[in-house]
Write a protein that holds these residues in place. Structure first.
Motif, PDB file in Angstrom:
ATOM      1  N   SER A   1      -1.852   1.057  -4.635  1.00  0.00           N
ATOM      2  CA  SER A   1      -1.944  -0.381  -4.346  1.00  0.00           C
ATOM      3  C   SER A   1      -1.129  -1.166  -5.354  1.00  0.00           C
ATOM      4  CB  SER A   1      -3.395  -0.852  -4.413  1.00  0.00           C
ATOM      5  OG  SER A   1      -4.168  -0.240  -3.412  1.00  0.00           O
TER       6      SER A   1
ATOM      7  N   THR B   1       7.851   1.369   1.257  1.00  0.00           N
ATOM      8  CA  THR B   1       6.524   1.514   1.850  1.00  0.00           C
ATOM      9  C   THR B   1       6.720   1.993   3.276  1.00  0.00           C
ATOM     10  OG1 THR B   1       6.478  -0.828   2.449  1.00  0.00           O
ATOM     11  CG2 THR B   1       5.351  -0.216   0.421  1.00  0.00           C
TER      12      THR B   1
ATOM     13  N   GLN C   1       0.847  -1.191   0.000  1.00  0.00           N
ATOM     14  CA  GLN C   1       0.000   0.000   0.000  1.00  0.00           C
ATOM     15  C   GLN C   1       0.881   1.239   0.000  1.00  0.00           C
ATOM     16  OE1 GLN C   1      -3.421  -0.045  -0.235  1.00  0.00           O
ATOM     17  NE2 GLN C   1      -3.038  -2.214  -0.569  1.00  0.00           N
ATOM     18  N   ASN C   2       0.519   2.219  -0.826  1.00  0.00           N
ATOM     19  CA  ASN C   2       1.245   3.489  -0.915  1.00  0.00           C
ATOM     20  C   ASN C   2       2.751   3.272  -1.108  1.00  0.00           C
ATOM     21  OD1 ASN C   2      -1.139   5.015  -0.538  1.00  0.00           O
ATOM     22  ND2 ASN C   2      -1.046   4.561   1.638  1.00  0.00           N
TER      23      ASN C   2
END
Length: 157
Positions: free
Chosen positions: A84, A116, A61-62
């Motif tokens: 994503s 991340t 994520q991110n």
């Protein structure tokens, strides 16, 4: 916690108790790049674009794709952030290499990595840019700039 072991626990099996060690160390995502290295030869004022893909074995994520400071002023990455990233699905990013005027000649090396949060994956894409000055032959001269054309129309009212 010592050596990644958080506790010593016991596991009852039938009428005996067997000790075991539990670990909380999470597996770090692994990134695989389509190329192991990109090597370029560019001169100040020039540029080049490359497409590169990567695959990770974890959902992320991110995710941020970034260059180390040693080459950050020579390459921009698009997209630089992906909301994503799904495991085992190729992600394509564009690398825009641009050598500003006044860049020192020589080999500029660094890496691009996926991050991340505060965790950076150890699998990096190696970048090697050989910046060379273009030397014009002494007998080559630049032409005089052209003056604007003057057009005379006859027979037009």
């Amino acid at each position: 916690m010592k050596g990644g072991v958080c506790c010593r626990c016991t596991l009852p099996i039938f009428d005996r108790v067997i000790p075991f060690a539990a670990s909380v160390a999470a597996a770090q995502p692994k990134v695989t790049w389509s190329d192991k290295q990109i090597s370029l030869q560019l001169s100040p004022g020039s540029g080049q674009t490359r497409q590169i893909t990567f695959i990770t074995d974890h959902n992320l994520q991110n995710a941020t794709i970034e260059a180390v400071p040693e080459i950050a002023n020579l390459v921009s990455i698009q997209p630089a952030t992906i909301a994503s990233v799904f495991a085992d699905q190729a992600q394509t990013v564009s690398l825009f290499f641009s050598i500003p005027s006044g860049t020192t000649s020589g080999l500029h090396e660094g890496t691009i990595h996926v991050r991340t949060g505060s965790q950076t994956t150890p699998q990096t894409l190696k970048i090697s840019i050989d910046v060379t000055q273009i030397e014009l032959p002494p007998d080559l001269t630049m032409p005089e700039p052209l003056s604007p054309a003057v057009v005379h129309l006859t027979g037009v009212s």
